[in-house]
Design a protein around this motif. Structure first.
Motif: not given
Length: 583
Positions: A424-427, A452-453, A457-459, A469-471
């Motif tokens: 998520i950080e990379g995005n 929500f981030i 599990p891994d923030g 996918v998954g969000l």
């Protein structure tokens, strides 16, 4: 520039290794004439002549030549393989760089699977051509010429008899190339179509499952797969027709040696040693003939592939940098559309669009589906060029600006959210990968995504699946918004960014945006009145035209389309309002 000349520009970068490799092949292949000559000498001088003192020297020569030849042949093969990988690396990079420069029109007209096949199957055909075909064509040509020259020295009549085969060989080579070339072009087209179908259906697997269309898609895949299979079979029937002919010609050479060569030996026109020598050269004649059909097949596969690759590479983007672009590292953010028209293939998308936005002001754009809202923003980013009129940023026509600098100053949260298979950080940090984590966290809070981030599990280190996918839809939109804000742009474009979030979250996002958009120009494209009602200026679009404009209060008082949408969304129906334009 032709496709072969373009290919040559990549091959030329590795000419050093290629020349060394070809030189080694020339020497090694020419050395193949030594062993048959030594064998003939053994027959005439050792076995028949009884000069046993030469046997040890002859055996040493035979073994030494074989070891030297095989060792250096391995070195040549490695040089060709390294050259092929170098060509492939450079060509793949060049094609990918060109794909990144192409405009939206190019991607609208080319399927992703077709472009992927250029970078995979077609590129592999190029590698095979450099590593195997060039190497074997040159080696077999040296064998053929060296063998014929040596046979001329042994017996001219026998050499002329062998030469009589060559005109027939040339005829069948021409016939095979004439037939199999177009067939391989069809093979590459069918392969691209199959690749496109697979890529599209893997990406759409959730839709397929949701509609329980697995059997339907399997049937479609079988049709695509069958078309590719039939194209390969059709091509193979052509070249397989000629391979046995070349094999037969190799056999004819053996027959000529046995019959005519035996006749000459019986008549005393050549010794038994000469007969053995020619027989030793025979494989140097027959091997090129037997390989000819296969090499032509591979060469024409390469031609079909390089034509496809170059056909993609040679497409020039319609959106180009001006010869002397106006360079602006940082733009202020004022925007003006002056009587802008935009058409595609004769279909009018926008007509007479004019408006002006000062730095730090906000503009809401609302309208029904297909009214041209997103197109306006695509033109501002210069993803497309206007058909007539002009778009100016800070008083400069964007067609005169460096479009990369322009886009660097625009933060866009797109309607179709695309997230990379990354953290998520990379995005979020995609626009500035070197930025500190604190900045990522800051924009995530502004986009109401931090909460929500952190529950994941891994923030921020959570890996999102391909395309996010998954969000949920709302989560992806908020990450997209954070990504746009992180660039610290002068112009912010929110293209229906809050459509998948609830009203409370939307309100929180809007309050957060108000704190960061004071000195920035903001465009909000939406269907909800709540998303645009606080904008300094609201544009109402229909069929590519601006039909209403003003503030929220002014538009409500007009009683037109905007007022109708407002009344429907807020439940305030006013029968005495003005007629709504037909949309």
């Amino acid at each position: 520039m032709s496709s072969f000349k373009w290919f040559g520009s990549f091959l030329g970068k590795h000419r050093g290794k290629m020349i060394v490799g070809l030189s080694i092949i020339l020497v090694v292949s020419a050395m193949s004439v030594i062993n048959p000559k030594v064998s003939g000498f053994i027959i005439d001088n050792v076995i028949v002549g009884g000069k046993l003192q030469y046997l040890g020297i002859c055996m040493a020569i035979l073994i030494g030549v074989s070891v030297f030849r095989e060792g250096f042949q391995y070195l040549a093969q490695m040089l060709f393989e390294k050259s092929s990988q170098g060509v492939l690396f450079d060509m793949r990079n060049a094609v990918y760089r060109k794909l990144l420069r192409e405009d939206f029109t190019f991607y609208n007209e080319n399927r992703a699977g077709d472009l992927m096949s250029r970078q995979t199957g077609d590129m592999d055909a190029v590698r095979h051509f450099v590593a195997f075909v060039i190497y074997n064509v040159f080696r077999n040509c040296v064998w053929l010429v060296a063998a014929l020259v040596m046979i001329f020295f042994v017996n001219v009549k026998l050499a002329v008899a062998f030469l009589a085969i060559l005109p027939f060989t040339a005829l069948f080579v021409w016939l095979q190339m004439k037939e199999v070339g177009p067939a391989f072009a069809v093979v590459r087209q069918c392969f691209s179509s199959l690749n496109s179908y697979v890529q599209e259906n893997i990406a759409a697997n959730r839709v397929v499952r949701a509609f329980a269309k697995e059997r339907f898609e399997l049937n479609r895949f079988e049709k695509e797969n069958e078309a590719y299979r039939q194209s390969e079979i059709k091509a193979s029937k052509i070249w397989k027709k000629y391979v046995p002919i070349f094999e037969f010609m190799g056999t004819v050479i053996n027959v000529i040696l046995m019959v005519y060569g035996g006749f000459l030996a019986i008549r005393g026109e050549m010794s038994m040693g000469d007969f053995v020598t020619v027989n030793g050269y025979l494989w140097m004649l027959t091997n090129p003939l037997r390989m000819l059909g296969w090499l032509i097949n591979d060469a024409l596969r390469f031609k079909a592939s390089i034509d496809k690759i170059y056909g993609t590479y040679s497409v020039e983007p319609g959106i180009k940098l001006p010869e002397h672009p106006v360079e602006k590292t940082r733009i202020e953010g004022s925007v003006e559309f002056d009587d802008v028209d935009y058409s595609v293939n004769g279909e009018e998308i926008l007509h007479g669009v004019s408006f002006k936005v000062d730095k730090g002001h906000s503009v809401g754009i609302i309208g029904n589906t297909g009214s041209g809202k997103t197109t306006v923003m695509n033109l501002l980013c210069r993803f497309y060029d206007v058909s007539s009129g002009s778009i100016k940023v800070d008083g400069t026509d964007i067609r005169e600006m460096n479009m990369y600098s322009l886009r660097e100053n625009i933060g866009m949260a797109m309607q179709d959210v695309f997230l990379f298979s990354d953290t998520i950080e990379g995005n979020i940090a995609y626009g500035d990968p070197e930025c500190p984590f604190e900045k990522v966290e800051e924009v995530a809070k502004l986009a109401d995504a931090d909460g929500f981030i952190r529950q994941m599990p891994d923030g921020y280190d959570t890996i999102v699946g391909e395309r996010g996918v998954g969000l949920s839809g709302g989560q992806k939109q908020r990450i997209s918004l954070a990504r746009a804000l992180l660039k610290n742009p002068s112009i912010i474009i929110l293209d229906d960014t809050t459509s998948a979030v609830d009203m409370e979250t939307e309100t929180q996002i809007q309050h957060a945006l108000n704190s960061v958009t004071k000195d920035r120009t903001l465009f909000v494209i939406a269907y909800r009145i709540s998303s645009v009602k606080d904008c300094d200026q609201i544009l109402v679009m229909n069929e590519g035209r601006i039909i209403e404009r003003g503030t929220h209060e002014e538009l409500v008082k007009m009683g037109g389309y905007y007022a109708s949408v407002y009344n429907h969304q807020y439940g305030q129906f006013e029968p005495e309002s003005k007629p709504v334009p037909m949309l």
